[in-house]
Write an enzyme that holds these catalytic residues in place. Structure first.
Site, PDB file in Angstrom:
ATOM      1  CG  ASP A   1      -2.119   0.774   0.953  1.00 42.92           C
ATOM      2  OD1 ASP A   1      -2.114   1.594  -0.199  1.00 42.92           O
ATOM      3  OD2 ASP A   1      -3.385   0.947   1.717  1.00 42.92           O
ATOM      4  CD1 TRP A   2       1.245   7.119   0.223  1.00 41.84           C
ATOM      5  CD2 TRP A   2       0.322   6.967  -1.907  1.00 41.84           C
ATOM      6  NE1 TRP A   2       1.778   8.020  -0.429  1.00 41.84           N
ATOM      7  CE2 TRP A   2       1.275   8.187  -1.819  1.00 41.84           C
ATOM      8  CE3 TRP A   2      -0.370   6.627  -3.268  1.00 41.84           C
ATOM      9  CZ2 TRP A   2       1.196   9.326  -2.827  1.00 41.84           C
ATOM     10  CZ3 TRP A   2      -0.236   7.618  -4.152  1.00 41.84           C
ATOM     11  CH2 TRP A   2       0.444   8.927  -3.763  1.00 41.84           C
TER      12      TRP A   2
END
Ligand code: BGC
Length: 716
Positions: free
Chosen positions: A256-257
């Protein structure tokens, strides 16, 4: 590159030609457009982008990758296409309340068609985190609290995005996220810690991911949270043992980011280099935006902290995605954006989805409205083009949203409009006077209240989940006129409506319904169609009751029917000593599976083809349901089971199947479910998935708290 060789051969051929830098580049994903990003493409130091939102930029970037790098490996372009692209569908939590796999699949197909035309190949959806805490803002993006439902609807989303061929002009690669347990964040605070015992992990949190793997999801995203003290993006148990070894998953895993370098904040890695090492070794094939692989992988390899084999495997997974998407042969596809975007058939599908997502929670014979009713439309969400679409609406064209105000004004109803409050969070009451006057002069007040879109979604958790601002006071003031009130609630989560529940005569829970909110609300309130949505999360009475979910354990001191709080005058030290709060009913305000229609339905006692099955056998359960009213409806018939005694304790109910059944007025239908013993399996003390012998209860019911059970036994 020809198409005649199997993908694995093509991958190996290409891998042999790649330098170490080119390999590491494929493991890097960047966001947006800027000079640095262009430079990275030219250097072969990036394999994917997200958020390149202009079609021409996307084409230009692809051209740079294909024509100006040594090996011409195409980029894979990603976007969060979560509940529609330009045509916005209801938020996922709302869609789940349709319990309609076909409808959800079609919505994702439409979203894929619009996004693909704009140059995207890959969406970061479905989000299949089991969500049992309405304080958590991301409950809006979820498919609710139940593993079976979440798995089935998530798989429908995967099929909708990918179809039979994810490389087709109207399809995208799907990404099941967030692996795993993200929804169990402590206190509903986003990004927070999760503690999930292995059995709960395997029986509750992982099944939706397995269903997505089985549906062919080409990618997965690892979560931000730590799981039992190990960050999800460095978690060998979930990413390697479960995903790769047990499930044999050969798709690509993206972080994820920032979830790779956030290992530093977690106190799990001392710097970016160490976080890169942990993520690469755990099998995160591609790093989203933080660039630590590109900076440190080479050095880590030289030091022996990661191996060439690990890098090659990661690159294989990235290239496999690109081959499966046919990007080497067809890197530049974009469609006719004008033709597919917000076209009539898409708007019609969004309207239908919105209609089927809304849940009727209360109806004192107020709905449907009568054609001759004069209607005072009141409330801050009556005409809120951006808020009605909900949390993931980066590609929204606001003018395309049709509001409740617009829909009613173009209908045959005679209406007036007063927002009452400028926005849901407003505390400025100067608009009340007009709202009250309009209510006085109308037969019915239809009040559209709730949360603005920004109050749910990522990093938007709330400690109080009641109506924000002065909306409760507005409802009270309008109800005090004596005019009957129909409440339409647009929100990203279950709200605790408190005293408002008794002050209004009907409540339609519309969630954030998307582009076609207005026409869909009109369709239901006017009776063109009966509401058919059913809750996929339990609604608490109050925040203090969270977590509240139907599939709870019985405990050693289960609350009894009468344990619903202490009425005034009860002597001290009442009966009790059970697991409940003194000051609130132990049940949900509205249970999982609940929802009214404009009719009434009776359920017969279920009958079973046999009362005894083997651990490999199956039975058929039948129930007759009758529409006893005069309105055609869709009934969501739910099959629940309880395993009375296990070698580990078992939930008091588990959903095992469901069917949406159309019923004409007066019609009786026989609903039939086949239940296999395998559907009763769970993980035992030795963490083996087993079917145990013993007695079971079975319900066929309209919601999780309804009906009487019948029994059957499983014998070894
Ligand atoms: C979210 C993901 C999303 C990603 C890319 C993250 O902040 O957690 O769900 O897909 O951003 O936008």
């Amino acid at each position: 590159m020809t198409t005649t060789f199997p993908i694995e051969e093509k991958i190996n051929t290409l891998l042999r030609q790649m330098t170490l830098n080119e390999k590491i580049g494929q493991m890097n994903q960047l966001s947006g457009t800027n000079e640095y990003n262009e430079e990275m493409i030219r250097k072969g130091a990036v394999g994917s982008f997200l958020n390149v939102s202009d079609v021409d930029d996307a084409k230009r970037y692809q051209k740079l990758a294909v024509e100006e790098t040594r090996l011409g490996i195409p980029l894979v372009m990603a976007r969060d296409v979560i509940h529609g692209f330009k045509t916005l569908f209801p938020i996922p939590l709302a869609q789940s309340c349709s319990w309609n796999e076909g409808l959800i699949e079609e919505g994702c197909h439409i979203a894929a068609k619009e996004a693909k035309a704009h140059g995207y190949h890959w969406t970061f959806a479905p989000m299949i985190d089991i969500s049992r805490d309405p304080r958590w803002g991301r409950i809006a993006e979820s498919l609710g609290e139940d593993p079976l439902l979440c798995g089935r609807l998530g798989a429908a989303m995967v099929r909708g995005f990918q179809g039979d061929d994810p490389a087709a002009d109207d399809r995208l690669a799907a990404c099941a996220k967030h692996l795993v347990g993200y929804g169990a964040a402590e206190g509903g605070r986003d990004y927070n810690t999760t503690i999930i015992p292995e059995r709960s992990m395997r029986d509750t949190y992982l099944p939706p991911f397995k269903a997505s793997v089985d549906a062919g999801a080409l990618t997965m995203m690892s979560a931000f949270n730590e799981i039992n003290d190990i960050p999800a993006s460095a978690n060998h148990f979930t990413l390697k043992q479960i995903l790769r070894d047990e499930w044999k998953y050969d798709g690509m895993v993206v972080s994820d980011w920032g979830s790779v370098t956030e290992m530093i904040s977690h106190g799990f890695a001392q710097d970016e280099k160490e976080s890169a090492k942990e993520a690469i070794n755990a099998g995160i094939d591609m790093e989203m935006v933080t660039g630590s692989y590109v900076k440190h992988a080479k050095e880590l390899l030289a030091e022996g902290a990661i191996s060439m084999e690990t890098i090659d495997n990661a690159v294989r997974n990235v290239l496999r995605l690109k081959f499966r998407l046919n990007l080497f042969e067809n890197p530049y596809f974009t469609g006719d954006t004008e033709e597919v975007t917000l076209c009539q058939s898409h708007l019609d599908a969004a309207r239908k989805a919105a209609r089927e997502s809304m849940v009727l929670l209360k109806n004192n014979y107020m709905l449907p409205l009568k054609a001759e009713n004069t209607v005072a439309l009141i409330g801050p969400l009556t005409h809120a083009k951006e808020d009605q679409v909900g949390c993931w609406s980066m590609d929204l064209v606001s003018e395309s949203s049709v509001t409740v105000k617009e829909a009613f004004e173009s209908s045959a109803f005679s209406t007036t409009f007063a927002a009452g409050l400028d926005s849901p969070r407003s505390t400025e009451t100067k608009g009340f006077a007009k709202a009250i006057a309009n209510a006085h002069n109308a037969d019915i007040a239809v009040m559209i209240v709730g949360e603005d879109a920004i109050l749910s979604g990522e990093s938007h958790s709330r400690a109080f989940i009641d109506l924000p601002g002065k909306q409760t006071q507005l409802i009270e003031a309008v109800a005090a006129t004596g005019t009957k009130v129909v409440l339409v609630v647009m929100a990203g989560r279950p709200l605790t409506l408190g005293s408002v529940l008794d002050k209004v005569d009907a409540i339609l829970y519309a969630w954030h319904p998307g582009t076609m909110a207005g026409p869909a609300v009109l369709d239901l309130l006017s009776g063109i169609e009966s509401p058919s949505g059913r809750l996929t999360v339990s609604f608490p009475h109050t925040v203090g009751q969270i977590p509240v979910y139907y599939s709870r354990k019985n405990t050693g001191r289960p609350p009894r029917e009468e344990d619903r709080g202490i009425p005034a005058g009860t002597p001290l030290n009442p009966e009790g000593f059970a697991s409940y709060y003194l000051d609130v009913d132990f049940r949900a305000q509205f249970p999982f599976g609940f929802g009214l229609t404009y009719s009434t339905v009776t359920y017969s006692t279920p009958s079973l083809s046999t009362n005894s099955i083997s651990t490999t056998g199956s039975l058929t359960a039948f129930c007759e349901i009758t529409n006893t009213g005069d309105t055609p409806i869709h009934e969501v018939v739910q099959l629940y089971v309880r395993d009375l005694v296990g070698t580990v304790t078992r939930p008091i109910k588990e959903l095992k199947d469901f069917k949406r059944v159309a019923l004409a007025p007066g019609e009786t239908a026989t609903v039939k479910f086949t239940l296999t013993a395998d559907q009763l399996a769970f993980h035992n003390r030795d963490m083996q998935r087993v079917v145990e012998s013993g007695e079971f209860h079975l319900w066929i019911a309209p919601h999780s708290e309804a009906g009487d059970p019948v029994s059957f036994t499983v014998k070894t």
